[in-house]
Scaffold this motif. Structure first.
Motif, short mmCIF file in Angstrom:
data_model
loop_
_atom_site.label_atom_id
_atom_site.label_comp_id
_atom_site.label_asym_id
_atom_site.label_seq_id
_atom_site.Cartn_x
_atom_site.Cartn_y
_atom_site.Cartn_z
N SER A 15 39.93 -5.52 22.58
CA SER A 15 39.56 -5.33 23.98
C SER A 15 38.04 -5.33 24.13
CB SER A 15 40.14 -3.99 24.45
OG SER A 15 39.53 -3.60 25.63
N GLU A 16 37.57 -6.04 25.11
CA GLU A 16 36.13 -6.07 25.35
C GLU A 16 35.87 -6.14 26.85
OE1 GLU A 16 34.96 -10.56 24.58
OE2 GLU A 16 35.99 -9.72 22.84
N LEU A 17 34.69 -5.72 27.22
CA LEU A 17 34.33 -5.77 28.63
C LEU A 17 33.89 -7.19 28.97
CD1 LEU A 17 32.32 -2.63 29.69
CD2 LEU A 17 34.48 -3.48 30.57
N ARG A 18 34.39 -7.69 30.06
CA ARG A 18 34.01 -9.05 30.44
C ARG A 18 33.76 -9.14 31.93
NH1 ARG A 18 35.03 -13.13 26.45
NH2 ARG A 18 34.69 -14.82 27.91
N ARG A 19 32.87 -10.03 32.26
CA ARG A 19 32.59 -10.25 33.66
C ARG A 19 33.25 -11.56 34.06
NH1 ARG A 19 28.09 -9.19 37.29
NH2 ARG A 19 28.19 -10.91 38.76
N PHE A 20 34.01 -11.53 35.12
CA PHE A 20 34.74 -12.73 35.51
C PHE A 20 34.08 -13.44 36.67
CE2 PHE A 20 37.84 -10.48 33.05
CZ PHE A 20 38.47 -11.50 32.38
N GLN A 21 34.55 -14.62 36.93
CA GLN A 21 33.91 -15.45 37.95
C GLN A 21 33.94 -14.81 39.33
OE1 GLN A 21 35.62 -19.33 37.63
NE2 GLN A 21 33.79 -20.15 36.67
#
Lengths: 1076, 264
Positions: free
Chosen positions: A568-574
């Motif tokens: 699990s990782e933090l991600r920024r989406f479109q």
């Protein structure tokens, strides 16, 4: 008076008197009856009330006549024969007398000592783990043995019939304290052993074995094989239940604990420790199952006993369950029926069809996993919510304490629900005969599931899981490890795959029975294999590479992180949101997730997992069909727009339709851009080269009445149009073009498109014939061919393209089926459309095709090919869902009436797929399909079904392997070909085959793998060796031979073989005749 | 009996492609004799051959019979006695020739040469005298290259054909016109284009007329009016149901026959 009496007697004596006296009268009467009989046979006879009823009833109560008749037939088929019933009766009375003669025994045994088993001369059917339980056992004689279950209720099936016998153990056997720590189970086992020991003394039993009831390791039963003929038909299973008075049921409520932690985890005997642990509903149910048995049995009897239709429904449902391989017992089904009767949703007045349908509807809309149902209406019993806290699936029995579905895994329930929904869909779809898929076709896991997860060396996996599950869970399941592992893994997998799959179903293989004289441990070592698999049905999300979790600032995020760990990782989406997410690699995602989770949670190494399902993706990807097809479609769309805007043509182009297989994603090796050499606008051919296929399309022009009424003039004008279109395309868009009489070739984006003008008038002209001064229109071979190209194919390709949109796995299925046929040298005999339609039919029947499930899809298509009764059946496909039932029936009738009937009758989108392959070829294809299915079912590698066998052919023509083979990808020659049309559609092998076929069709059949084969296989026609008559009209390839001094004529095989070499000069290496 | 009588008429000899041919086909020939001889197959000079292998060409056969004399012409045909060889002239699209076993009419220059041919004991191979039949790759490559035509050539060809076609259709029209004139006995033929219009004599038109009549007849009928009609329509419904029932029963019997009711 006397006279009258005589008269009366004459009358009452009936006609028999008169007939006896008078022969003439007899004849008359016979005649009359004869006339009557003829009348009753005619369709116009007066209907009887009975008949009217039946006809009307069928209309209202059953799906259709056919359905009703089929139901009647199948019920007849599974019914137990009277002979067997009598034998059972006889055997059971013997058995009962024998059992009841068991002597009373006043001795008290200590079960922890071995003396008991020794004395009995049979082993106790429980594992060593029970040794730490110390109880005293005394045998109290039972009062009765009875037949229970489906057999006495009359809803059993004659295949693999097991008749359940039951003995109720007297309540005195168990003490109050026996409910905890498996004391009950141990005493029960002792009781069973005691009976088994007595049963060994009779000769009406051929074989005596222990087995586990429903796979529950603490609850053995005795399997009896009756001696004599009866043993061939069925088995008896003797089960022990307990007198209901033994315990109060509330002691086993789901929240109660009856298995102490100290017992399970220590080998020391610590019975005196009296701390109470977490609830043990699973353990409780295993006891309660015995306590409630008689009560529920009586209840069932009351509801089903005199209700024929309900019973029939139970039988039908049981057949359905068996065919669909659902792990649901007939008992649950009977109880469900009882529940529905109780809640007044069905009754015995309904027909069996209606009942079954209602059961399916009830199942479809049921939610046993969140809103369980109960047969009990009493308020004092534990609430449904309480049950839900401790069981995945809840269906409470008549007593209100016992959950009938205590052993059912959620996967099974979901599968049951899903199959019910599918069944309703099939019934509601009037276009297919629903009976066959519902009741007659057995489902196998390989065909049913898109993907399957298997474990290599399951015991190891089991140990891994056992060592890591929380204590509380272990307590609950006690010694039943298999159920524990199954449920645990199921929960993990379903959480991990959440929205990627429509269904996860566990497949447990654990049927075990062993002789009464061996211990359980020894028997297990000798040959017990339990296995666990998981089957998946994918959905459209299955290929997503990102799993999006909750936003980072929400409390659920913590849970997500915990579950997925490092992944699990933090991600920024479109869309700007920042969430927790897991990112997987491109490609099949399912195996990655499973590998990761199983390793992380339970330490199961990746090498122990086997993923079944996507193996064929690589094979399909050889020709890069995905990207190439998209390139073709994109170029085609561009060309279409340009054609429509073409100026200075006498008639405008109104429509352009693609007709090559590539336009419906069915081409295994689509054209690739930028290949070929050049000179002029077109490339001339020097000596072969890479094979470049063209993408064919038809053009429609605006209407004009000026086309000539003469076929040849029409064609000439068409050629003029081709010429002009070529010219305009070149001028207006500077596309390289080349016009021919029958078509135009255009190069666009490095791809060659072959355009051809389609006009209905040409078909009409081809049909035109003049007979006796009257113009008649008759189909000719040429007109049929033209119609299929210009009318049927565009429609078909359009419909199939739509299908691909809805089911992204369709294209791959069609391509793989084509490849499979080709690899067995059969493809030349199957038209590409036929192949695509077969794949489409298989796709539709399976309710869609998902990407990543190529294997199952191909196998389904193969099964369709193998199982369909081609000489009789007509395969009607509705790709647009726009046809009314009557229309379909009409089409079907028309197709059936065809003569000669094509070997395979497939129809879709307003066109049939043309003549099928020759009968012998079809037979071979079906045989191969069957063999392939068998091979895979037996655990063989699915890629192996693509390996052809060249055995059995009469002659082999070896060809020079050159770059022109399709699929041989061929070196891309000088990509500077931009601006010139490369050499297209030049396939010397195809030309060679055409020549062979046209010249030697009477003598041989030719087989060839068009995707990279270097051999043509030849099979002589069966009559090749027979001597023939010499006729002027039919002297082909004959040579004179002298047999017994007479001159006869035979086919000159040697010369024909030499001809093969001559015709294929420069292509053929050698022609050989394999000798056997 | 018939066949034994017939065969001696034919003489059988092996026809080789070239010197290296090991197992050649056997061809059968005799003098071509029919009741009516056409100009291209003159009586006394024509040899009729059957079982010509698919790849044989004209020059090859001339070579084969070169020992007998000069061959004037070779006519191939798929079936004996077929007369239509000129139809090709009128067609625009040339049908690709499909190789198959053929029959052949070989016309010699002189009658004596035919007699000589009938007495031959051996035929020359077809590939001799500098001739070689194009086969296999070479043939296909040639075919492909020949199929490509310059737009100009194609245009000319189309124009020529259309001109020819226009001329012909004009002629046909003229003929029709001529028919409309009264002939010597005072008869006038009615055609589509004349002053007196007639309907086209096609199947479609005939069907249309028949359908119209039928319709008229039906319109005059009363339906569901008389009691017997209502009774009949009810009966018809039952009959339809029965028919369906019977059909289904037949289907079941069929399925039963193929033993498809054993579910397990």
């Amino acid at each position: 008076m006397v006279k009258r009496a005589i008269k009366n007697s004459g009358l009452s004596g009936g006609e028999s008197n008169i007939i006896n006296e008078n022969g003439k009268r007899l004849n008359d009467l016979d005649n009359k009856e004869g006339i009557k009989r003829i009348k009753t046979k005619s369709l116009y006879r007066q209907p009887t009330a009975n008949e009217l009823n039946r006809l009307q009833e069928t209309e209202n109560l059953f799906n259709s006549n056919l359905f009703r008749l089929q139901i009647e037939e199948i019920l007849q088929e599974v019914k137990i024969k009277d002979k067997t019933v009598n034998r059972i009766k006889e055997w059971f009375s013997d058995f009962k007398t024998h059992l009841l003669s068991i002597p009373e025994d006043e001795t008290e045994y200590d079960l922890s000592e071995k003396s008991f088993a020794k004395q009995l001369n049979v082993k106790l059917p429980i594992s060593k783990e029970h040794n730490k339980t110390k109880v005293m056992f005394k045998f109290y004689k039972f009062t009765d043995v009875e037949i229970v279950g489906s057999y006495p209720l009359g809803c059993s099936i004659n295949s693999k019939l097991i008749v359940d016998l039951q003995i109720a153990v007297p309540a005195e056997t168990y003490t109050k304290n026996d409910s905890i720590n498996y004391k009950y189970h141990k005493k029960r086992a002792a009781y069973i052993a005691y009976i088994a020991s007595y049963l060994t003394q009779t000769d009406i039993i051929e074989e005596l074995k222990y087995s586990f009831l429903n796979g529950c390791e603490t609850k053995p039963s005795i399997d009896i094989k009756p001696s004599g003929k009866l043993g061939n038909h069925l088995a008896m299973r003797l089960n022990l239940v307990c007198d209901a008075e033994a315990y109060k049921l509330h002691r086993f409520s789901p929240t109660r604990n009856n298995l102490r932690e100290s017992w399970l985890y220590s080998t020391e005997n610590q019975e005196n420790v009296s701390e109470i642990g977490p609830p043990t509903p699973y353990y409780n149910s295993s006891v309660m199952c015995d306590l409630t048995a008689s009560y529920n049995q009586d209840f069932l009897k009351e509801i089903l006993m005199n209700s024929e239709n309900l019973k029939q429904a139970v039988v039908l449902l049981k057949i359905w369950i068996k065919q669909h391989d659902l792990q649901v017992s007939g008992y649950v089904i009977s109880m469900l029926i009882a529940y529905l009767v109780q809640s007044k949703r069905i009754n015995n007045i309904m027909s069996s069809y209606q009942i079954v349908r209602n059961v399916w509807i009830a199942l479809k809309s049921s939610e046993w996993d969140s809103k369980g149902i109960s047969l009990n209406k009493d308020q004092k019993t534990p609430s449904i919510e309480e049950f839900h806290q401790h069981f995945p699936i809840v269906f409470v029995d008549k007593t209100g304490y016992y959950n009938i579905c205590w052993q059912m895994c959620k996967g099974t329930y979901c599968a049951l629900k899903r199959e019910s929904a599918l069944a309703i869909e099939i019934l509601d779809n009037g276009k297919i005969n629903g009976f066959i898929p519902l009741f007659m076709t057995p489902a196998t896991d390989l065909l049913q599931f898109d993907n399957i997860l298997r474990f290599d060396s399951f015991p190891e996996v089991k140990e891994n899981v056992l060592s890591r599950v929380p204590k509380q869970t272990r307590m609950n399941y006690g010694l039943d490890h298999l159920s524990l592992v199954t449920d645990t893994l199921y929960n993990l997998i379903s959480k991990g795959l959440s929205n990627r799959v429509d269904l996860i179903q566990e497949i447990v293989e654990a049927n075990f029975s062993w002789p009464v004289k061996t211990t359980l441990e020894k028997a297990k070592k000798e040959g017990y294999k339990e296995n666990l698999m998981f089957g998946f049905i994918l959905n459209e999300n299955s290929m997503n590479i990102v799993d999006r979790g909750p936003p980072a600032n929400r409390p659920e995020a913590e849970e997500f992180r915990e579950f997925w760990g490092d992944k699990s990782e933090l991600r920024r989406f479109q869309d700007g949101s920042i969430t927790e997410a897991c990112v997987w690699q491109e490609g099949p995602v399912l195996p990655q997730i499973l590998q990761y989770l199983l390793l992380q949670k339970y330490g199961v190494p990746a090498a122990r997992l086997r993923h079944v399902g996507g193996e064929l993706a690589a094979l399909d990807a050889e020709g890069e069909p995905g990207p190439r097809t998209r390139a073709v479609l994109a170029a085609f769309d561009g060309l279409r727009a340009q054609l429509r805007e073409l100026g200075q043509l006498p008639l405008d182009v109104t429509a352009v339709h693609g007709i090559s297989p590539v336009f419906s994603y069915c081409e295994p090796f689509p054209a690739a851009a930028g290949r070929g050499l050049r000179r002029g606008d077109v490339t001339l051919l020097a000596d072969g080269g890479a094979y470049t296929p063209v993408n064919r399309a038809v053009l429609e022009l605006t209407y004009s009445g000026k086309w000539p009424g003469d076929l040849e003039a029409f064609r000439c004008l068409k050629a003029a149009f081709h010429l002009q279109i070529a010219e305009r395309l070149k001028k207006q868009y500077s596309l390289p073009t080349q016009a021919y009489d029958s078509h135009v070739d255009v190069l666009k984006n490095g791809l060659v498109f072959r355009l051809q003008i389609a006009h209905p008038k040409e078909i009409t002209l081809l049909r035109r014939q003049v007979e006796g001064g009257v113009v008649k229109f008759k189909e000719s071979a040429e007109s049929v061919e033209l119609e299929r190209e210009t009318v049927a194919l565009p429609r078909l390709r359009g419909a199939l393209h739509g299908l691909q949109r809805r089911h992204p796995g369709f294209g791959a299925t069609a391509r793989l089926l084509r490849r499979w046929l080709a690899s067995h040298l059969l493809a030349p005999h199957f038209a590409p459309e036929l192949c695509a339609l077969l794949a489409a039919a298989a796709t539709q029947r399976a309710g869609g095709a998902r990407a990543g499930a190529e294997r199952a899809a191909l196998l389904r298509a193969l099964r369709l090919l193998a199982d369909t009764d081609w000489p009789r059946d007509v395969l009607l496909l509705d790709l647009g869902d726009g046809l009314a039932e009557e229309e379909m029936a009409d089409i079907e009738r028309r197709l059936r009436a065809q003569s000669p009937r094509p070997s395979m009758c497939v129809w879709a989108a307003g066109a049939d797929a043309g003549a099928g392959p020759p009968g012998a070829v079809l037979r071979r294809a079906r045989g191969l399909a069957r063999a392939a299915l068998q091979h895979v079912r037996a655990g063989g590698d699915v890629l192996e079904v693509f390996v052809p066998s060249l055995r059995g052919y009469d002659a082999l023509v070896r060809l020079r392997a050159r770059g022109w083979r399709r699929g041989g990808a061929g070196a891309a020659e000088a990509a500077d070909g931009e601006g010139f049309i490369p050499v297209v559609e030049f396939d010397p092998v195809q030309k060679y085959l055409d020549e062979l076929r046209s010249a030697y069709d009477d003598f041989a059949v030719f087989f060839y793998d068009e995707y990279g084969g270097d051999v043509i296989a030849v099979l002589w026609k069966p009559d090749i060796d027979e001597p023939r008559e010499f006729q002027t009209l039919n002297a082909n390839a004959l040579m004179p031979v002298t047999i017994n001094g007479e001159t006869k004529y035979k086919v000159n095989i040697e010369a024909i073989l030499e001809d093969f070499r001559i015709l294929g000069e420069g292509l053929v290496i050698e022609v050989s005749q394999p000798t056997e | 009996m018939k066949s034994t009588k017939k065969t001696p008429e034919f003489k059988a000899l092996e026809l080789k492609l070239n010197e290296n041919t090991i197992s050649p086909h056997v061809i059968y020939f005799k003098e071509h004799s029919v009741r009516e001889h056409t100009n291209d197959k003159p009586s006394g000079r024509t040899l009729f051959i059957v079982n010509i292998p698919p790849y044989a060409d004209e020059k090859g056969l001339m070579n084969a019979f070169s020992a007998a004399g000069t061959v004037q012409s070779v006519i191939f045909s798929t079936k004996p006695n077929s007369t239509s060889t000129e139809t090709n002239l009128n067609t625009f699209l040339k049908k690709p020739q499909k190789p198959s076993f053929k029959v052949c009419y070989l016309v010699f220059k002189k009658v004596s040469e035919l007699d000589k041919a009938l007495k031959l004991t051996k035929l020359c191979p077809m590939n001799s005298n500098g001739h070689e039949i194009k086969l296999g790759m070479k043939k296909w490559i040639d075919e492909y290259n020949n199929s490509i035509e310059t737009p100009k050539a194609m245009k000319e060809r189309i124009e020529a054909f259309m001109k020819n076609y226009d001329k012909k259709s004009e002629e046909v029209e003229k003929q029709e016109k001529a028919l409309e004139q009264e002939d010597s006995e005072g008869w006038v033929t009615v055609t589509k284009k004349g002053k007196v219009q007639s309907f086209a004599r096609s199947e479609k038109v005939e069907n249309k007329i028949m359908a119209k009549e039928e319709k008229n007849k039906k319109r005059k009928e009363l339906k569901n009016f008389y009691t017997f009609q209502i009774r009949e329509s009810k009966m018809k419904h039952i009959v339809a149901l029965r028919q369906k029932f019977e059909e289904d029963k037949k289907k079941i019997a069929q399925i039963k026959q193929s033993r498809r009711f054993k579910p397990f």
